[in-house]
Design an enzyme around this catalytic site. Structure first.
Site, PDB file in Angstrom:
ATOM      1  N   HIS A 192       0.812  -1.222   0.000  1.00  0.00           N
ATOM      2  CA  HIS A 192       0.000   0.000   0.000  1.00  0.00           C
ATOM      3  C   HIS A 192       0.839   1.263   0.000  1.00  0.00           C
ATOM      4  O   HIS A 192       0.616   2.191  -0.767  1.00  0.00           O
ATOM      5  CB  HIS A 192      -0.867   0.050   1.264  1.00  0.00           C
ATOM      6  CG  HIS A 192      -2.015  -0.877   1.213  1.00  0.00           C
ATOM      7  ND1 HIS A 192      -2.517  -1.475   2.321  1.00  0.00           N
ATOM      8  CD2 HIS A 192      -2.752  -1.298   0.188  1.00  0.00           C
ATOM      9  CE1 HIS A 192      -3.529  -2.243   1.976  1.00  0.00           C
ATOM     10  NE2 HIS A 192      -3.681  -2.140   0.687  1.00  0.00           N
ATOM     11  N   ARG A 299      -6.553  -2.262 -20.021  1.00  0.00           N
ATOM     12  CA  ARG A 299      -6.621  -3.598 -19.402  1.00  0.00           C
ATOM     13  C   ARG A 299      -7.945  -3.676 -18.641  1.00  0.00           C
ATOM     14  O   ARG A 299      -8.168  -2.883 -17.724  1.00  0.00           O
ATOM     15  CB  ARG A 299      -5.476  -3.793 -18.411  1.00  0.00           C
ATOM     16  CG  ARG A 299      -4.099  -3.961 -19.030  1.00  0.00           C
ATOM     17  CD  ARG A 299      -3.092  -4.251 -17.921  1.00  0.00           C
ATOM     18  NE  ARG A 299      -1.786  -4.644 -18.410  1.00  0.00           N
ATOM     19  CZ  ARG A 299      -0.750  -3.807 -18.509  1.00  0.00           C
ATOM     20  NH1 ARG A 299      -0.886  -2.542 -18.182  1.00  0.00           N
ATOM     21  NH2 ARG A 299       0.416  -4.253 -18.942  1.00  0.00           N
ATOM     22  N   ARG A 335      -8.766  -3.968 -24.503  1.00  0.00           N
ATOM     23  CA  ARG A 335      -8.353  -5.370 -24.574  1.00  0.00           C
ATOM     24  C   ARG A 335      -9.393  -6.237 -23.881  1.00  0.00           C
ATOM     25  O   ARG A 335      -9.803  -5.930 -22.752  1.00  0.00           O
ATOM     26  CB  ARG A 335      -6.995  -5.554 -23.895  1.00  0.00           C
ATOM     27  CG  ARG A 335      -6.525  -6.996 -23.998  1.00  0.00           C
ATOM     28  CD  ARG A 335      -5.130  -7.166 -23.484  1.00  0.00           C
ATOM     29  NE  ARG A 335      -5.086  -7.136 -22.028  1.00  0.00           N
ATOM     30  CZ  ARG A 335      -3.959  -7.223 -21.334  1.00  0.00           C
ATOM     31  NH1 ARG A 335      -2.801  -7.322 -21.958  1.00  0.00           N
ATOM     32  NH2 ARG A 335      -3.974  -7.194 -20.018  1.00  0.00           N
ATOM     33  N   GLU A 438       2.200 -11.943 -27.952  1.00  0.00           N
ATOM     34  CA  GLU A 438       2.811 -12.181 -26.634  1.00  0.00           C
ATOM     35  C   GLU A 438       3.397 -13.583 -26.527  1.00  0.00           C
ATOM     36  O   GLU A 438       4.080 -13.903 -25.562  1.00  0.00           O
ATOM     37  CB  GLU A 438       1.756 -12.048 -25.530  1.00  0.00           C
ATOM     38  CG  GLU A 438       0.959 -10.786 -25.594  1.00  0.00           C
ATOM     39  CD  GLU A 438      -0.084 -10.706 -24.514  1.00  0.00           C
ATOM     40  OE1 GLU A 438       0.224 -10.204 -23.435  1.00  0.00           O
ATOM     41  OE2 GLU A 438      -1.231 -11.141 -24.758  1.00  0.00           O
ATOM     42  N   ASN A 461       5.855  -8.023 -21.964  1.00  0.00           N
ATOM     43  CA  ASN A 461       5.903  -8.632 -20.628  1.00  0.00           C
ATOM     44  C   ASN A 461       5.726 -10.138 -20.754  1.00  0.00           C
ATOM     45  O   ASN A 461       6.462 -10.929 -20.160  1.00  0.00           O
ATOM     46  CB  ASN A 461       4.797  -8.062 -19.729  1.00  0.00           C
ATOM     47  CG  ASN A 461       4.853  -6.549 -19.652  1.00  0.00           C
ATOM     48  OD1 ASN A 461       5.853  -5.957 -20.012  1.00  0.00           O
ATOM     49  ND2 ASN A 461       3.780  -5.939 -19.212  1.00  0.00           N
ATOM     50  N   ASP A 462       4.744 -10.526 -21.541  1.00  0.00           N
ATOM     51  CA  ASP A 462       4.525 -11.961 -21.730  1.00  0.00           C
ATOM     52  C   ASP A 462       5.455 -12.544 -22.789  1.00  0.00           C
ATOM     53  O   ASP A 462       5.906 -13.680 -22.653  1.00  0.00           O
ATOM     54  CB  ASP A 462       3.059 -12.228 -22.102  1.00  0.00           C
ATOM     55  CG  ASP A 462       2.189 -12.255 -20.862  1.00  0.00           C
ATOM     56  OD1 ASP A 462       2.574 -12.919 -19.895  1.00  0.00           O
ATOM     57  OD2 ASP A 462       1.145 -11.585 -20.851  1.00  0.00           O
ATOM     58  N   ARG A 472       7.012 -14.698 -15.021  1.00  0.00           N
ATOM     59  CA  ARG A 472       7.301 -13.270 -14.871  1.00  0.00           C
ATOM     60  C   ARG A 472       7.143 -12.753 -13.447  1.00  0.00           C
ATOM     61  O   ARG A 472       7.607 -11.670 -13.124  1.00  0.00           O
ATOM     62  CB  ARG A 472       6.447 -12.434 -15.847  1.00  0.00           C
ATOM     63  CG  ARG A 472       4.970 -12.472 -15.577  1.00  0.00           C
ATOM     64  CD  ARG A 472       4.186 -11.882 -16.744  1.00  0.00           C
ATOM     65  NE  ARG A 472       3.631 -10.580 -16.453  1.00  0.00           N
ATOM     66  CZ  ARG A 472       2.774  -9.951 -17.244  1.00  0.00           C
ATOM     67  NH1 ARG A 472       2.379 -10.501 -18.383  1.00  0.00           N
ATOM     68  NH2 ARG A 472       2.290  -8.777 -16.921  1.00  0.00           N
ATOM     69  N   CYS A 509       3.061  -2.468 -26.292  1.00  0.00           N
ATOM     70  CA  CYS A 509       2.414  -1.960 -25.073  1.00  0.00           C
ATOM     71  C   CYS A 509       2.926  -2.630 -23.801  1.00  0.00           C
ATOM     72  O   CYS A 509       2.381  -2.421 -22.728  1.00  0.00           O
ATOM     73  CB  CYS A 509       0.899  -2.094 -25.168  1.00  0.00           C
ATOM     74  SG  CYS A 509       0.350  -3.796 -25.323  1.00  0.00           S
TER      75      CYS A 509
HETATM   76  C1  PEP Z   1       2.269  -7.678 -21.973  1.00  0.00           C
HETATM   77  O1  PEP Z   1       2.217  -8.902 -21.775  1.00  0.00           O
HETATM   78  O2  PEP Z   1       3.299  -7.088 -22.348  1.00  0.00           O
HETATM   79  C2  PEP Z   1       1.070  -6.852 -21.758  1.00  0.00           C
HETATM   80  C3  PEP Z   1       1.030  -5.586 -22.112  1.00  0.00           C
HETATM   81  O3  PEP Z   1       0.035  -7.428 -21.127  1.00  0.00           O
HETATM   82  P1  PEP Z   1      -0.029  -7.705 -19.539  1.00  0.00           P
HETATM   83  O4  PEP Z   1       1.163  -7.079 -18.919  1.00  0.00           O
HETATM   84  O5  PEP Z   1      -1.326  -7.153 -19.097  1.00  0.00           O
HETATM   85  O6  PEP Z   1       0.008  -9.210 -19.507  1.00  0.00           O
HETATM   86 MG    MG Z   2       0.324  -9.851 -21.489  1.00  0.00          MG
END
Ligand code: PEP
Ligand code: MG
Length: 578
Positions: A192, A299, A335, A438, A461-462, A472, A509
């Site tokens: 928090h 998201r 999304r 992804e 990210n994925d 991750r 993104c």
């Molecule tokens: C990603 O995977 O890069 C992405 C933008 O989606 P999220 O982080 O919500 O999985």
């Molecule tokens: Mg993702």
């Protein structure tokens, strides 16, 4: 003597000021046996402390600044509700009665019982709710000892507060009074204090274990909220150095703010689209401040979190139309729900949620889960389509792996459109449908996926998670989370080229688009659409508009060909030279 401490820097910026060490939450909770006669008075003492704690929370709620993020009031409301809940207000009283013990021990016993329940929860978010229980119980314990409202009466102006942890109520009250920074012994990036400090723009470090044993109230401190560095009793030279850094940091923030209306074009004339990722309502406020081109990623998972009922079509519709109104004509990319894996949700929503899988990240998540749960998917698609009548909206599909998933989804979208037409409801007939890249398979086959889509958006990210075969959210393998791995760069480049060949736009993104170390590398790979959290946009803009694509391209190409850390570091340094 100067002492140096390291913690987790969670809110960047520099603070210089006197320490204010909070020794609260060190209340003696040892059990004392009471006589039968003492029990009623002890029950009254506990009830009075609960009342005091509640009064403090209500004061904090009434003092939340108007422009403060709504999660602050949500945290405080939750704590007020918790105090009213029988588990905290009645059960400890029952314990006093049955065990004939003091209120402190009764509260401690109940804290341990609740910690066990929360600790055994698999859901990461719910498991962290024990923090809330702790904040509320600590507030009551403090009231038991002090017997008066405390946080409201202290003066925090210009001070650096050191505590074991801070409740949202404390954070709000202290920021109202001009606190300079926060340091806590416990917590992580998502605690928090961290979330609130970031959104309130107060420098903060968490996880500085046992700091209260070494620092005393009144000692001079400096705090670097990015590096997580704390100096106690710094020398004059150190102090002057931190002052300089603080001045430079503030100046940089001011300079970045000047870029708000500057067109996003590189030095050699490449037009860029800089969009933002949003999740919660507060992101809209930040978005207005920085003048972003569009929302590149909305998201929508948050709508399913922390609740047992599934959001209705109307709830989705209301949330989307609110964003559309705020965007005033700028495009919104929604999304569809990327549920499962790290965005785990209650089984109340979906019978087949990925939580049951051995390896949820590889299981039923994103588009896979939606195609497996048509009712859930159609509800959201209906709302998105209806919202598309109110402003420019695009649909983005998460976690695509195959062309079949796209054709199946497009067929569902067509049938939803037909149903809406029959009901006389409006929607954008030409709504664009794009796909997240992804999964390595999707990147390698991006040219084929692109044939069926209107745009692509790379989710690094994925993509990094799956390319490197690491979880991750698992700290132990985080060292492998490498955006510069040649395989990752190749997949990004391949996807950008697939989009160019198919003549459809490609955005990125994932977090990589907000990291100023990497954005020029992406520019060099051919990317011109970046979508990121609102608070990163101006720094990214600054880096990109001062670059020339023709120059950075050769460094990006060289980076794709090396795995040598020293060479990578040198190339990164050169690509980022202004
Ligand atoms: C990603 O995977 O890069 C992405 C933008 O989606 P999220 O982080 O919500 O999985
Ligand atoms: Mg993702």
């Amino acid at each position: 003597m100067t002492l140096m401490f390291n913690g987790i820097g969670v809110s960047k910026g520099f603070a210089i000021g006197e320490a204010h060490v909070l020794l609260r939450n060190q209340v003696d909770v040892a059990a004392r046996k009471l006589t039968k006669k003492q029990v009623p008075a002890e029950c009254r003492r506990l009830r009075k402390a609960i009342k005091i704690a509640k009064a403090e929370l209500l004061t904090a709620r009434d003092n939340i600044p108007e422009d403060a993020p709504s999660d602050i009031s949500a945290f405080i409301e939750t704590h007020i509700l918790m105090l009213d809940d029988g588990l905290l207000s009645d059960t400890p009283v029952d314990i006093i009665k049955t065990e004939q013990c003091n209120a402190e021990a009764a509260l401690q016993q109940q804290r341990e019982a609740m910690a066990k329940v929360f600790g055994s929860m698999e859901d990461e978010y719910l498991a962290t709710r024990i923090d809330d229980v702790n904040h509320v119980i600590d507030a009551v314990l403090n009231a038991l000892v002090s017997g008066e409202e405390k946080a409201t009466t202290e003066n925090w102006k210009g001070q650096i507060v050191i505590a074991d942890d801070l409740s949202p109520a404390d954070t709000v009250l202290m920021q109202n009074q001009g606190v300079a920074g926060f340091i806590t012994e416990t917590g992580g990036q998502l605690s928090h204090t961290a979330i609130l400090a970031r959104s309130l723009g107060i420098p903060a470090i968490v996880g500085v274990h046992n700091i209260r044993q070494y620092v005393r109230t009144g000692e001079m401190l400096t705090l670097d909220g990015k590096l997580g560095l704390l100096l106690a009793e710094p020398t004059a030279a150190m102090l002057s150095d931190v002052r300089k850094q603080q001045k430079a940091f503030r100046q940089k923030q001011r300079d970045l703010n000047k870029l708000i209306d500057t067109p996003a074009v590189t030095q050699d004339g490449v037009s860029l689209q800089l969009s933002v990722n949003i999740e919660i309502e507060d992101d809209l406020k930040a978005l207005k401040r920085i003048n972003a081109d569009a929302v590149g990623l909305y998201r929508t998972e948050f709508m399913y979190l922390n609740r047992d009922t599934t959001p209705t079509e109307q709830e989705h519709f209301k949330a989307y139309t609110k964003v559309i109104r705020a965007l005033k004509g700028a495009p919104l990319t929604i999304r569809t729900a990327d549920l499962g894996a790290d965005k785990d949700i209650s089984h109340a929503h979906v019978a087949s949620s990925g939580t049951m899988a051995h390896n949820p990240a590889m299981g039923l998540r994103g588009i896979r889960l939606c195609l497996n749960e048509p009712a859930l998917f159609v509800t959201q698609l209906r709302a998105i389509l209806r919202a598309s009548a109110k402003g420019p909206v695009r649909i983005l599909l998460p976690m695509l792996t195959t062309v079949a998933e796209i054709t199946q989804t497009l067929a569902i979208i067509e049938s939803v459109k037909e149903a809406l037409s029959e009901e006389g409801l409006e929607y954008d007939e030409h709504i664009e449908v794009g796909g997240m890249i992804e999964v390595p398979a999707a990147a390698i086959a991006a040219d084929q996926l692109a044939q069926h889509l209107d745009f692509l958006s790379i989710g690094t990210n994925d993509l990094i998670q799956y390319t490197m075969a690491i979880d991750r959210v698992d700290d132990q393998v985080n060292y492998l989370y490498d955006p510069l791995h040649p395989a990752v760069l190749q997949l990004i480049k391949y996807t950008i080229e697939a989009g160019q060949k198919a003549n459809i736009p490609v955005a990125l993104c994932g977090d990589m688009a907000s990291d100023t170390r990497f954005v020029r590398v992406l520019l060099g790979l051919g990317l011109s659409e970046f979508s990121m959290p609102p608070n990163s946009l101006l720094a990214v803009k600054h880096s990109l508009i001062n670059a020339r694509r023709v120059r950075v391209r050769r460094f990006s190409t060289a980076l794709m060909k090396t795995s040598d850390p020293e060479e990578q570091a040198s190339l990164l340094e050169r690509i980022n030279r202004s």
